[in-house]
Design a protein around this motif. Structure first.
Motif, PDB file in Angstrom:
ATOM      1  N   ALA A 184      -0.538  -4.539   9.133  1.00  0.00           N
ATOM      2  CA  ALA A 184      -1.018  -4.224   7.786  1.00  0.00           C
ATOM      3  C   ALA A 184      -0.504  -2.868   7.320  1.00  0.00           C
ATOM      4  CB  ALA A 184      -2.554  -4.250   7.771  1.00  0.00           C
ATOM      5  N   ILE A 185      -0.442  -1.916   8.256  1.00  0.00           N
ATOM      6  CA  ILE A 185       0.088  -0.595   7.894  1.00  0.00           C
ATOM      7  C   ILE A 185       1.558  -0.698   7.495  1.00  0.00           C
ATOM      8  CG2 ILE A 185       0.623   1.704   8.795  1.00  0.00           C
ATOM      9  CD1 ILE A 185      -1.870   1.494  10.515  1.00  0.00           C
ATOM     10  N   LEU A 186       2.322  -1.510   8.235  1.00  0.00           N
ATOM     11  CA  LEU A 186       3.735  -1.683   7.908  1.00  0.00           C
ATOM     12  C   LEU A 186       3.908  -2.317   6.537  1.00  0.00           C
ATOM     13  CD1 LEU A 186       6.750  -1.677   8.659  1.00  0.00           C
ATOM     14  CD2 LEU A 186       6.368  -3.867   9.821  1.00  0.00           C
ATOM     15  N   LEU A 187       3.137  -3.375   6.256  1.00  0.00           N
ATOM     16  CA  LEU A 187       3.255  -4.029   4.957  1.00  0.00           C
ATOM     17  C   LEU A 187       2.832  -3.095   3.825  1.00  0.00           C
ATOM     18  CD1 LEU A 187       1.918  -7.607   5.775  1.00  0.00           C
ATOM     19  CD2 LEU A 187       4.287  -6.876   5.498  1.00  0.00           C
ATOM     20  N   SER A 188       1.777  -2.304   4.044  1.00  0.00           N
ATOM     21  CA  SER A 188       1.342  -1.365   3.012  1.00  0.00           C
ATOM     22  C   SER A 188       2.398  -0.304   2.741  1.00  0.00           C
ATOM     23  CB  SER A 188       0.024  -0.702   3.439  1.00  0.00           C
ATOM     24  OG  SER A 188      -0.989  -1.676   3.638  1.00  0.00           O
ATOM     25  N   ALA A 189       2.999   0.210   3.828  1.00  0.00           N
ATOM     26  CA  ALA A 189       4.035   1.228   3.644  1.00  0.00           C
ATOM     27  C   ALA A 189       5.253   0.655   2.924  1.00  0.00           C
ATOM     28  CB  ALA A 189       4.436   1.806   5.003  1.00  0.00           C
ATOM     29  N   LEU A 190       5.665  -0.552   3.324  1.00  0.00           N
ATOM     30  CA  LEU A 190       6.819  -1.164   2.648  1.00  0.00           C
ATOM     31  C   LEU A 190       6.503  -1.471   1.189  1.00  0.00           C
ATOM     32  CD1 LEU A 190       8.111  -3.628   5.409  1.00  0.00           C
ATOM     33  CD2 LEU A 190       9.081  -1.433   4.718  1.00  0.00           C
ATOM     34  N   GLY A 191       5.263  -1.938   0.921  1.00  0.00           N
ATOM     35  CA  GLY A 191       4.886  -2.188  -0.470  1.00  0.00           C
ATOM     36  C   GLY A 191       4.888  -0.922  -1.304  1.00  0.00           C
ATOM     37  N   GLY A 192       4.405   0.201  -0.706  1.00  0.00           N
ATOM     38  CA  GLY A 192       4.450   1.469  -1.426  1.00  0.00           C
ATOM     39  C   GLY A 192       5.864   1.925  -1.715  1.00  0.00           C
ATOM     40  N   VAL A 219       8.521  -0.014  -2.022  1.00  0.00           N
ATOM     41  CA  VAL A 219       9.096  -0.886  -3.051  1.00  0.00           C
ATOM     42  C   VAL A 219       8.576  -0.502  -4.436  1.00  0.00           C
ATOM     43  CG1 VAL A 219       9.165  -3.265  -3.894  1.00  0.00           C
ATOM     44  CG2 VAL A 219       9.511  -2.793  -1.467  1.00  0.00           C
ATOM     45  N   ALA A 220       7.262  -0.197  -4.530  1.00  0.00           N
ATOM     46  CA  ALA A 220       6.700   0.208  -5.822  1.00  0.00           C
ATOM     47  C   ALA A 220       7.315   1.522  -6.307  1.00  0.00           C
ATOM     48  CB  ALA A 220       5.179   0.338  -5.703  1.00  0.00           C
ATOM     49  N   MET A 221       7.505   2.492  -5.391  1.00  0.00           N
ATOM     50  CA  MET A 221       8.122   3.758  -5.782  1.00  0.00           C
ATOM     51  C   MET A 221       9.567   3.553  -6.215  1.00  0.00           C
ATOM     52  SD  MET A 221       6.569   6.263  -2.824  1.00  0.00           S
ATOM     53  CE  MET A 221       7.573   7.645  -3.377  1.00  0.00           C
ATOM     54  N   ALA A 222      10.293   2.697  -5.486  1.00  0.00           N
ATOM     55  CA  ALA A 222      11.688   2.432  -5.861  1.00  0.00           C
ATOM     56  C   ALA A 222      11.762   1.757  -7.229  1.00  0.00           C
ATOM     57  CB  ALA A 222      12.351   1.556  -4.792  1.00  0.00           C
ATOM     58  N   ALA A 223      10.845   0.805  -7.490  1.00  0.00           N
ATOM     59  CA  ALA A 223      10.842   0.143  -8.795  1.00  0.00           C
ATOM     60  C   ALA A 223      10.500   1.116  -9.919  1.00  0.00           C
ATOM     61  CB  ALA A 223       9.848  -1.026  -8.776  1.00  0.00           C
ATOM     62  N   ALA A 224       9.515   2.003  -9.675  1.00  0.00           N
ATOM     63  CA  ALA A 224       9.166   2.989 -10.702  1.00  0.00           C
ATOM     64  C   ALA A 224      10.321   3.963 -10.958  1.00  0.00           C
ATOM     65  CB  ALA A 224       7.912   3.747 -10.272  1.00  0.00           C
TER      66      ALA A 224
END
Length: 332
Positions: A59-67, A69-74
């Motif tokens: 879950a920590i890995l998925l949360s970090a990757l999601g963060g 991806v969101a930062m890269a998209a922003a």
């Protein structure tokens, strides 16, 4: 006299601090706490230590990757808007407006998914409550469930007559089974007829389309599309419009339901029906394959009806695979 007195003499109890208890095999004996032999003594209960919660690294890995991806998209969006504004201001503002629309649409989709998941869980809660009310003959709980079902289906025009009939029985003293039987007769049975017609129609379509299909890949696509559409329609009949997550959950529940409760019934009903259509299967192998696919679709629909129905079958007859397969054979 001395031997007789020694024979009936009570054994002497050792004090817990006696050094003779500290040697040899006596080392494994735990000494009694002070006052253990006195009346009314209650031993202290040692609390069992709880296991510490472990880190869920997945879950920590998925949360970090999601963060990330969101930062890269922003960051990409800001760079795009800046580049467009350097050329024309209206292009940058247009990009920001489209991004805002995309964010709004994403939020709406997420809310719809949450609402559909909650609706599917609500149907399961109502069904479990009805089973518990019938098992325990809890008339108050059955009346509460009936009131909840009336509120849930009050906006359905096809159930207006049944809702009016239920209002006529307000205030009557009914036991749990009678109250739920009345709700089943006035509200749920019309929905059952719609669900059965939907199930039979989907099974008939799959049987015909897979019988005339030239390739197996087309069969798989047809079965997947028609089966998913059937599950959505069945859930909508009973008051839930499932989204993607709710549909995946319903598919998992249907598969579990078939494996746990319907595996043997599938074999019996399929054998009984296919024996009657053995000559047809010999004349056309594709027709036999279409009949099998249609029967399996009908079985999935019956399992979905069991899961989406807000109350269990009290007095109404549960749909049988035999009847649905007979309907498919008549129209195929």
């Amino acid at each position: 006299m001395s031997q007789t007195g020694n024979r009936h003499r009570r054994p002497r109890a050792f004090h817990p601090d006696d050094p003779r208890l500290r040697t040899g095999a006596a080392d494994i004996i735990d000494p009694l706490p002070p006052g253990a032999l006195e009346p009314g003594f209650e031993p202290a209960v040692t609390p069992i230590p709880r296991n510490r919660r472990r880190w869920r690294w997945g879950a920590i890995l998925l949360s970090a990757l999601g963060g990330l991806v969101a930062m890269a998209a922003a960051n990409w969006l800001v760079d795009l808007a800046t580049a467009l504004m350097s050329r024309q201001d209206w292009l940058g503002w247009l990009a920001l407006g489209l991004a805002a629309v995309a964010v709004l649409a994403t939020m709406v989709i997420c809310l719809r998914e949450i609402w559909s998941m909650w609706g599917l869980a609500r149907l399961g809660e109502l069904r479990a409550g009805a089973e518990d009310a019938i098992r325990n003959d809890d008339a108050a709980k059955a009346a509460s469930l009936a009131a909840r079902l009336r509120r849930q289906y009050r906006g359905r025009p096809e159930l207006s007559w049944g809702l009016a009939r239920l209002r006529e029985h307000d205030g009557e003293i009914l036991d749990a089974r009678e109250a739920l039987t009345l709700v089943e007769r006035e509200l749920i049975e019309p929905l059952d007829r719609q669900a059965r017609a939907t199930d039979a129609l989907a099974a008939r379509r799959i049987a015909v389309l897979t019988a005339i299909s030239p390739i197996a890949v087309f069969d798989m696509i047809v079965v997947a599309i028609q089966g998913t559409r059937m599950l959505q329609q069945l859930a909508g009949i009973y008051g839930v419009r499932p989204g993607l997550l709710a549909m995946l959950k319903l598919l998992r529940q249907v598969a579990t339901h078939i494996v746990l409760t319907g595996g043997v019934a599938i074999g019996d009903d399929m054998l009984q029906q296919m024996i009657g259509h053995r000559l047809t299967a010999k004349l056309s192998a594709r027709l036999g394959e279409g009949m099998f696919n249609g029967a399996m679709t009908a079985r999935i629909g019956i399992a979905a009806i069991d899961l989406c129905r807000p109350i269990p079958f009290v007095e109404a007859r549960r749909p049988r695979l035999r009847d649905l397969v007979a309907d498919i054979a008549k129209t195929s």
